[in-house]
Design a protein around this motif. Sequence first.
Motif, mmCIF file in Angstrom:
data_model
loop_
_atom_site.group_PDB
_atom_site.id
_atom_site.type_symbol
_atom_site.label_atom_id
_atom_site.label_comp_id
_atom_site.label_asym_id
_atom_site.label_seq_id
_atom_site.Cartn_x
_atom_site.Cartn_y
_atom_site.Cartn_z
ATOM 1 N N ALA A 105 0.263 8.889 -17.673
ATOM 2 C CA ALA A 105 -0.177 7.619 -17.377
ATOM 3 C C ALA A 105 0.098 6.364 -17.271
ATOM 4 O O ALA A 105 -0.356 5.892 -16.341
ATOM 5 N N MET A 106 0.656 5.932 -18.503
ATOM 6 C CA MET A 106 1.233 4.818 -19.444
ATOM 7 C C MET A 106 1.829 4.087 -18.307
ATOM 8 O O MET A 106 2.181 3.270 -18.353
ATOM 9 N N ALA A 107 3.137 5.478 -17.705
ATOM 10 C CA ALA A 107 4.459 4.392 -17.538
ATOM 11 C C ALA A 107 4.256 4.497 -16.272
ATOM 12 O O ALA A 107 4.202 3.575 -15.733
ATOM 13 N N SER A 108 3.295 4.842 -15.655
ATOM 14 C CA SER A 108 2.248 4.890 -14.000
ATOM 15 C C SER A 108 1.849 3.548 -13.572
ATOM 16 O O SER A 108 1.127 2.593 -13.167
ATOM 17 N N ALA A 109 0.560 3.134 -15.045
ATOM 18 C CA ALA A 109 0.214 1.835 -15.456
ATOM 19 C C ALA A 109 1.004 0.679 -14.986
ATOM 20 O O ALA A 109 0.809 -0.215 -14.729
ATOM 21 N N GLN A 110 1.941 0.860 -15.867
ATOM 22 C CA GLN A 110 2.826 -0.112 -15.928
ATOM 23 C C GLN A 110 3.581 -0.212 -14.535
ATOM 24 O O GLN A 110 4.307 -1.222 -14.310
ATOM 25 N N ALA A 111 3.712 0.234 -14.486
ATOM 26 C CA ALA A 111 4.434 0.742 -12.582
ATOM 27 C C ALA A 111 3.790 -0.147 -12.046
ATOM 28 O O ALA A 111 3.843 -1.081 -11.111
ATOM 29 N N HIS A 165 10.775 -2.651 0.089
ATOM 30 C CA HIS A 165 10.181 -1.560 0.214
ATOM 31 C C HIS A 165 9.905 -0.810 1.492
ATOM 32 O O HIS A 165 9.154 -0.226 1.278
ATOM 33 N N GLY A 166 11.314 -0.238 1.791
ATOM 34 C CA GLY A 166 11.123 -0.023 2.333
ATOM 35 C C GLY A 166 10.665 -0.064 3.823
ATOM 36 O O GLY A 166 11.600 0.223 5.061
ATOM 37 N N LYS A 167 9.844 -0.223 4.538
ATOM 38 C CA LYS A 167 9.408 -0.530 5.774
ATOM 39 C C LYS A 167 7.983 -1.300 5.690
ATOM 40 O O LYS A 167 7.410 -1.638 4.703
ATOM 41 N N ASP A 168 7.555 -1.796 7.012
ATOM 42 C CA ASP A 168 6.300 -3.038 7.530
ATOM 43 C C ASP A 168 5.702 -2.022 8.161
ATOM 44 O O ASP A 168 5.791 -1.937 9.419
ATOM 45 N N ARG A 169 4.651 -1.101 7.210
ATOM 46 C CA ARG A 169 3.984 -0.641 8.133
ATOM 47 C C ARG A 169 3.416 -0.938 9.287
ATOM 48 O O ARG A 169 2.836 -0.272 10.986
ATOM 49 N N THR A 170 2.985 -2.600 9.769
ATOM 50 C CA THR A 170 2.055 -3.585 10.518
ATOM 51 C C THR A 170 2.684 -3.075 11.985
ATOM 52 O O THR A 170 2.797 -3.075 13.302
ATOM 53 N N ALA A 183 0.564 -1.079 -0.080
ATOM 54 C CA ALA A 183 -0.293 0.087 -0.167
ATOM 55 C C ALA A 183 0.486 1.495 0.004
ATOM 56 O O ALA A 183 0.087 2.294 -0.683
ATOM 57 N N ASP A 184 2.076 1.320 0.613
ATOM 58 C CA ASP A 184 2.837 2.012 0.829
ATOM 59 C C ASP A 184 2.972 2.269 -1.223
ATOM 60 O O ASP A 184 4.122 3.902 -1.010
ATOM 61 N N ARG A 185 3.629 1.345 -1.964
ATOM 62 C CA ARG A 185 3.654 1.736 -3.165
ATOM 63 C C ARG A 185 2.389 3.236 -3.983
ATOM 64 O O ARG A 185 3.480 3.277 -5.343
ATOM 65 N N LEU A 186 1.547 2.931 -3.452
ATOM 66 C CA LEU A 186 0.415 3.814 -4.200
ATOM 67 C C LEU A 186 0.419 5.245 -4.153
ATOM 68 O O LEU A 186 0.758 5.569 -2.681
ATOM 69 N N PRO A 187 0.278 5.268 -5.374
ATOM 70 C CA PRO A 187 -0.528 7.130 -5.245
ATOM 71 C C PRO A 187 -1.188 7.334 -4.019
ATOM 72 O O PRO A 187 -2.454 6.518 -3.912
#
Length: 125
Positions: free
Chosen positions: A76-82, A117-122, A17-21
């Motif tokens: 938008a296409m680049a974001s969708a691919q990521a 991905h950085g960290k585990d928020r939980t 979820a941390d990777r979502l915009p």
Amino acid sequence: MATLRRNARARLDAIFADRLPDARLQAIRQAKLFEAQMVLTTARPESELPPPLLGAEARTRGMTVVKMALLVVNQAMASAQALAAAEVERQRAQMAIDEAESPAELDEILAVHAEQHGKDRTHGG
């Protein structure tokens, strides 16, 4: 083990979820994409009143509305691919969780993704 798997999946989802915009920024991006698609699919003269978001950004950047529309669509296409790549990775991790045979395996799967991905928020990190 079923409860541990459910908890591991929830932790995995939190990591990804941390990777979502941000939803607020995504709403603006979606509105700009809608305007861009409208500009690119309708025969409208450049002199016609441009869509509000694209027109303002095009003026700020010193480019035409059509060029701005193309830029927005490409972004938008680049974001969708990521996002697609991240989702494939998340699904593979879910499969690994489903196949894990011990709590230690679950922890290892989560640790790999939390580190990537950085960290585990939980865990308050």
